[in-house]
Design a protein around this motif. Structure first.
Motif, mmCIF file in Angstrom:
data_model
loop_
_atom_site.group_PDB
_atom_site.id
_atom_site.type_symbol
_atom_site.label_atom_id
_atom_site.label_comp_id
_atom_site.label_asym_id
_atom_site.label_seq_id
_atom_site.Cartn_x
_atom_site.Cartn_y
_atom_site.Cartn_z
ATOM 1 N N PRO A 15 0.847 -1.196 0.000
ATOM 2 C CA PRO A 15 0.000 0.000 0.000
ATOM 3 C C PRO A 15 0.887 1.252 0.000
ATOM 4 C CG PRO A 15 0.093 -0.955 2.194
ATOM 5 C CD PRO A 15 0.852 -1.886 1.296
ATOM 6 N N LEU A 16 0.344 2.352 -0.483
ATOM 7 C CA LEU A 16 1.117 3.590 -0.526
ATOM 8 C C LEU A 16 0.875 4.404 0.727
ATOM 9 C CD1 LEU A 16 0.717 4.872 -4.185
ATOM 10 C CD2 LEU A 16 2.653 3.733 -3.120
ATOM 11 N N ASP A 17 1.924 5.104 1.132
ATOM 12 C CA ASP A 17 1.776 5.999 2.262
ATOM 13 C C ASP A 17 1.012 7.245 1.832
ATOM 14 O OD1 ASP A 17 2.618 6.805 5.016
ATOM 15 O OD2 ASP A 17 3.417 8.476 3.853
ATOM 16 N N ALA A 19 1.429 10.391 2.602
ATOM 17 C CA ALA A 19 2.283 11.512 2.190
ATOM 18 C C ALA A 19 2.741 11.328 0.753
ATOM 19 C CB ALA A 19 3.484 11.611 3.118
ATOM 20 N N GLU A 20 3.064 10.103 0.407
ATOM 21 C CA GLU A 20 3.524 9.873 -0.964
ATOM 22 C C GLU A 20 2.403 10.099 -1.963
ATOM 23 O OE1 GLU A 20 7.283 7.094 -1.253
ATOM 24 O OE2 GLU A 20 5.562 6.014 -0.472
ATOM 25 N N TRP A 23 2.014 13.845 -2.446
ATOM 26 C CA TRP A 23 3.076 14.460 -3.257
ATOM 27 C C TRP A 23 2.966 14.057 -4.722
ATOM 28 C CZ3 TRP A 23 5.815 18.280 -4.404
ATOM 29 C CH2 TRP A 23 7.006 18.198 -5.141
ATOM 30 N N ILE A 24 2.690 12.797 -4.973
ATOM 31 C CA ILE A 24 2.563 12.360 -6.366
ATOM 32 C C ILE A 24 1.399 13.095 -7.029
ATOM 33 C CG2 ILE A 24 2.034 10.398 -7.852
ATOM 34 C CD1 ILE A 24 3.510 8.632 -5.788
ATOM 35 N N ILE A 26 0.174 16.100 -6.205
ATOM 36 C CA ILE A 26 0.546 17.494 -6.454
ATOM 37 C C ILE A 26 1.462 17.586 -7.669
ATOM 38 C CG2 ILE A 26 1.866 19.451 -5.542
ATOM 39 C CD1 ILE A 26 0.960 18.658 -2.751
ATOM 40 N N PHE A 28 1.819 15.579 -10.136
ATOM 41 C CA PHE A 28 1.112 15.256 -11.366
ATOM 42 C C PHE A 28 0.274 16.451 -11.838
ATOM 43 C CE2 PHE A 28 -2.650 13.520 -13.547
ATOM 44 C CZ PHE A 28 -2.010 12.865 -14.595
ATOM 45 N N TRP A 30 0.722 19.557 -11.111
ATOM 46 C CA TRP A 30 1.633 20.629 -11.534
ATOM 47 C C TRP A 30 2.101 20.391 -12.970
ATOM 48 C CZ3 TRP A 30 2.948 25.291 -11.626
ATOM 49 C CH2 TRP A 30 4.243 25.736 -11.891
ATOM 50 N N GLY A 31 2.322 19.139 -13.299
ATOM 51 C CA GLY A 31 2.682 18.816 -14.682
ATOM 52 C C GLY A 31 1.574 19.224 -15.639
ATOM 53 N N ILE A 32 0.352 18.975 -15.242
ATOM 54 C CA ILE A 32 -0.768 19.349 -16.111
ATOM 55 C C ILE A 32 -0.856 20.869 -16.243
ATOM 56 C CG2 ILE A 32 -3.277 19.258 -16.339
ATOM 57 C CD1 ILE A 32 -3.206 16.499 -15.613
ATOM 58 N N ILE B 301 2.802 14.784 -20.576
ATOM 59 C CA ILE B 301 2.410 15.842 -19.650
ATOM 60 C C ILE B 301 3.365 15.855 -18.479
ATOM 61 C CG2 ILE B 301 -0.024 16.367 -20.073
ATOM 62 C CD1 ILE B 301 -0.701 13.979 -18.306
ATOM 63 N N TYR B 302 4.621 16.043 -18.768
ATOM 64 C CA TYR B 302 5.648 16.115 -17.730
ATOM 65 C C TYR B 302 5.731 14.833 -16.919
ATOM 66 C CZ TYR B 302 6.313 20.915 -18.997
ATOM 67 O OH TYR B 302 6.609 22.039 -19.712
ATOM 68 N N LEU B 306 7.739 14.059 -13.533
ATOM 69 C CA LEU B 306 7.079 13.456 -12.378
ATOM 70 C C LEU B 306 7.967 12.398 -11.738
ATOM 71 C CD1 LEU B 306 4.474 13.142 -10.684
ATOM 72 C CD2 LEU B 306 3.677 11.493 -12.367
ATOM 73 N N MET B 313 11.410 13.193 -3.484
ATOM 74 C CA MET B 313 10.893 12.979 -2.146
ATOM 75 C C MET B 313 11.369 11.653 -1.581
ATOM 76 S SD MET B 313 7.247 13.343 -0.556
ATOM 77 C CE MET B 313 6.503 12.203 0.543
ATOM 78 N N GLY B 526 6.872 1.234 3.365
ATOM 79 C CA GLY B 526 5.753 1.181 2.445
ATOM 80 C C GLY B 526 4.406 1.026 3.104
ATOM 81 N N ALA B 528 1.253 1.923 4.779
ATOM 82 C CA ALA B 528 0.546 3.174 4.963
ATOM 83 C C ALA B 528 0.508 3.505 6.450
ATOM 84 C CB ALA B 528 -0.855 3.069 4.405
ATOM 85 N N TYR B 537 9.121 16.582 4.262
ATOM 86 C CA TYR B 537 7.979 17.361 3.748
ATOM 87 C C TYR B 537 8.354 18.835 3.633
ATOM 88 C CZ TYR B 537 5.590 13.164 5.416
ATOM 89 O OH TYR B 537 5.247 11.866 5.667
#
Ligand code: HEM
Ligand code: CU
Ligand code: CU
Lengths: 180, 565
Positions: A15-17, A19-20, A23-24, A26, A28, A30-32, B301-302, B306, B313, B526, B528, B537
């Motif tokens: 699973p993803l944290d 915070a990650e 950030w991913i 944001i 993404f 920002w890229g758009i 798209i960047y 990314l 981070m 990893g 959560a 941060y």
């Protein structure tokens, strides 16, 4: 550790944290934003390089520049012998680049549009308009046409900023912009 | 055939080291350092020539030396070192024998001979075409030949890397998936295949053209294909140095990736999208449509950007987690203040990470914006940008890992450790200076690859503002500092390899690969909710704000120049 195989064999199922994920997301978005900014600028911005370009033989381009020069020459620059050309607003204006000069000198009017054609007679050159700082690449066999509209009067220089051999650093041209 | 005698066991890591692989790693690393020495010296000469008050070299030698500088450092230093990294990340990290070491030597010799031929061609003076060698400007045939031989050699090296991965899998020398660092190396290698193939596609016809067998090469086509090599190869560098960051964090601090999934996906984004970046060099060229430019310059798209933002981070995050696990938990930044700043491997990596992001990364994205490129193309801003990426980022990271490679692979203790300790700071500060001041001069319109901004020999002239001269002077001063830092690196490496105390057998635990800390923060990555990394941060937040502000400032600059359409 990053130098050993992952501890969990099924690392792709972790699973993803939170915070990650944040950030991913944001990053993404920002890229758009940056992607859309370029499109937006094509719609409302005033500085967009034109897509108009043609294949052209150097001789043909040179002939057009010479014809323009004959028609609209107003004087010579000091004792250099370089013609100064004052073409009518809205017209097609040709600027030759070759080892190692920009020819001829142009005299334009402030707040008027011109269709500026750029092409090289030999190697690549770099059209670097100073001090306003607009930089466009010039190729042989390509006629790049862009509409320019000087927004300030004064004396401007065209510095070559693509390396073009031993005389590269002597290749400077000039554009005058006059008040109407 | 893989006889047991061909291996030794590393006393520090317990890894099985394949001796033929070790020999090849040494050879490639040494060649890399030699070309860094040569190219770095040329870089200093270039910077001192561009300092108007010094103006060291005459014009003709300036252009030759500039050609050699770009070629020796960007191609030869970096790629030799990367081949060493590929062998390390495959044979050593996977406990495996290297596939066909004899072929590795063939590759090495091809690369070496190619690099020497190209250098000779440039020094002879008939090939001052810059390392980009844009047609229709022509170099001597052996200039192209040298580059082709080098590329073929490198391609063979990459092939050996892949073959080694296959062997490791078949012989089951590791469990599960390959380590993250190896995964990063795979990324680099895949991109390298694309890159080197593009190089061959464009350089071989150009070689034939220089010999007179081909009449004409279109200048736009050349640029498009050349940069498919030239820019994509920068993504090899990024993948390689990100892998190095992870490796150093792991070896020095025992840091684990926060999430294998996230880090690996970020590498994957490089493979999927970086190939589009040739567009960065065509943003102000005739005959390329805006749609094409926008799509390609932004990697769709960047999405490749990314990837870097994610690593931005996860690398500091991994370090913070490891440090917190060791008990440095006070406040937001104790983990950072108590980091091993005296260890050049760590400090070099940390500086590389920060400067790559702030100097190279931000400026690259800004400059790669279709319209903003109009106010930067071919100015000194461009070299300013890439001294932030490939020098402050890649080169410094490679220097940093050398401090681990010398004890682990060369089995020598670092001589003059005090000098090693200072080296990343001296070099890092110097490079930060040249990067910033070249960008500054570029913002003022100063051309790159230009011998004389006073235009003393021109019919018509132009006066750059005084600030431009100041920038070039500061650039010269910081170039000296960078050169001193580079020289320190070479002194430490050469002295240690030749005269350092041997670390045969047990040896002292020199750069101790730290125990993976047992702290809760990294106990099971990893998961959560187990992570709390306030320092990271904050750092990421500062970076992001700087990025956004600088991005919009440049749109503002753009909006002030002559309207064109
Ligand atoms: C002592 C360290 C270094 C110094 C002082 C230095 C300085 C410079 C300067 C002043 C320029 C010329 C800009 C111009 O006139 O256009 C330049 C160009 C360049 N540098 Fe460096 N540099 C150093 C190290 C490096 C390293 C380590 C790399 C690559 C890994 C590198 C890659 C390049 C490239 C690719 C160019 C462009 C050449 C060209 O325009 O054809 N430099 N460098
Ligand atoms: Cu030129
Ligand atoms: Cu030039």
């Amino acid at each position: 550790m990053a130098i050993a195989p992952p501890e969990r064999r099924l690392w792709w199922k972790e699973p993803l944290d939170k915070a990650e994920i944040i950030w991913i997301t944001i990053a993404f978005l920002w890229g758009i934003v940056m992607f859309l900014a370029m499109i937006y600028w094509h719609i409302v911005g005033e500085q967009n390089l034109s897509n108009e370009a043609y294949r052209i033989d150097p001789e043909v381009f040179a002939a057009k520049a010479e014809e323009m020069t004959e028609k609209y020459q107003v004087r010579e620059e000091g004792d250099t012998g370089i013609p100064v050309v004052h073409p009518p607003p809205g017209s097609d204006v040709y600027l030759i680049s070759r080892l190692w000069e920009w020819w001829p000198i142009l005299e334009l009017e402030k707040d008027q549009s011109y269709r500026l054609h750029l092409s090289s007679m030999d190697w690549q050159h770099g059209f670097s308009l100073q001090p306003t700082n607009i930089n466009v690449q010039v190729h042989p066999n390509y006629d790049l046409v862009m509409t320019i509209k000087p927004n300030e009067a004064g004396t401007f220089s065209v510095v070559c900023n693509e390396f073009c051999g031993i005389g590269h650093h002597t290749m400077v041209g000039r554009i005058y912009v006059t008040e109407r | 055939m893989a006889a047991n005698t061909a291996f030794r066991t590393c006393p520090d890591t317990g890894l099985k080291v394949h001796l033929p692989a070790q020999a090849l790693i040494k050879a490639n690393a040494v060649a890399a350092v030699v070309f860094l020495l040569l190219g770095g010296l040329f870089g200093l000469f270039v910077a001192l020539t561009r300092w108007p008050e010094v103006h060291l070299l005459p014009a003709e030698s300036f252009y030759a030396v500039l050609t050699a500088h770009g070629m020796d450092v960007l191609l030869f230093w970096i790629i030799f070192f990367e081949i060493a990294i590929l062998y390390f990340a495959s044979a050593i990290l996977l406990n495996c024998r290297l596939a066909a070491p004899w072929l590795g030597w063939v590759a090495f010799i091809l690369m070496l001979v190619g690099a020497i031929i190209a250098n000779v061609a440039v020094i002879q003076g008939e090939s001052s075409v810059m390392f980009t060698s844009y047609v229709p400007m022509k170099a001597a045939p052996h200039f192209y030949l040298g580059l082709i031989l080098f590329a073929v050699g490198a391609l063979i090296g990459v092939g050996i890397f892949f073959a080694t991965l296959v062997i490791a899998r078949e012989e089951r020398t590791y469990e599960g998936s390959v380590p993250l660092v190896t995964f990063g190396a795979v990324t680099a290698a895949i991109i390298a295949v694309f890159t080197l193939a593009s190089g061959a596609i464009i350089l071989i016809p150009t070689f034939l053209w220089s010999l007179g067998y081909i009449a004409h090469i279109d200048s736009m086509t050349y640029k498009l294909v050349w940069w498919a090599m030239g820019h994509s190869s920068q993504q090899i560098n990024v993948s390689a140095h990100v892998a190095v960051w992870y490796a150093i964090a792991a070896i020095v601090l025992g840091a684990k990736p926060l999430s294998e999934k996230v880090s690996r996906s970020a590498f994957l984004l490089y493979i999927l999208f970086l190939q589009l970046a040739s567009a960065h060099h065509l943003l102000v060229e005739p005959g390329v449509s805006s749609e094409w430019k926008i799509f390609n310059t932004s990697y769709a798209i960047y999405l490749a950007v990314l990837g870097s933002l994610i690593h931005g981070m996860s690398v500091p995050g991994a370090i913070e987690a490891a440090q917190r696990g060791k008990g440095y938990t006070r406040g937001v930044f104790e983990w950072l203040t108590k980091a091993p700043w005296g260890n050049p491997a760590f400090s070099g990596m940390a500086l590389s990470l920060v400067m790559f992001g702030f100097l190279g990364g931000i400026s690259g994205v800004v400059m790669g914006t279709e319209q903003i490129n109009l106010i930067m193309h071919n100015t000194l801003y461009v070299p300013g940008h890439f001294h932030g990426t490939v020098v402050a980022g890649t080169t410094l990271a490679f220097m940093a890992i050398t401090y681990l490679v010398v004890p682990l692979i060369f089995q020598r203790e670092l001589l003059v450790p005090k000098m090693a300790q200072w080296q990343p700071y001296v070099f890092g500060l110097g490079v930060a200076g040249i990067s910033l001041f070249m960008m500054g001069a570029g913002t003022l319109g100063v051309a790159r690859r230009h011998w004389d901004i006073t235009f003393a020999d021109s019919t018509l002239t132009f006066d750059y503002p005084g600030a431009a001269f100041l920038m070039l002077g500061l650039n010269g001063i910081f170039a000296i500092m960078a050169a001193v830092g580079g020289a320190m690196y070479i002194v430490v490496v050469v002295a240690s390899i030749l005269f350092g105390k041997r670390r045969e057998g047990a040896g002292e635990p020199a750069p101790q690969p730290a125990e993976p800390p047992a702290g809760a923060a990294v106990g099971s990555y990893g998961n959560a909710g187990t992570l709390h990394l306030p320092g990271t941060y904050v750092l990421v937040g500062v970076f992001f704000v700087a990025f956004v502000l600088y991005y919009f400032i440049n749109w503002k600059y753009l909006s002030e120049v002559w309207p064109l359409s």
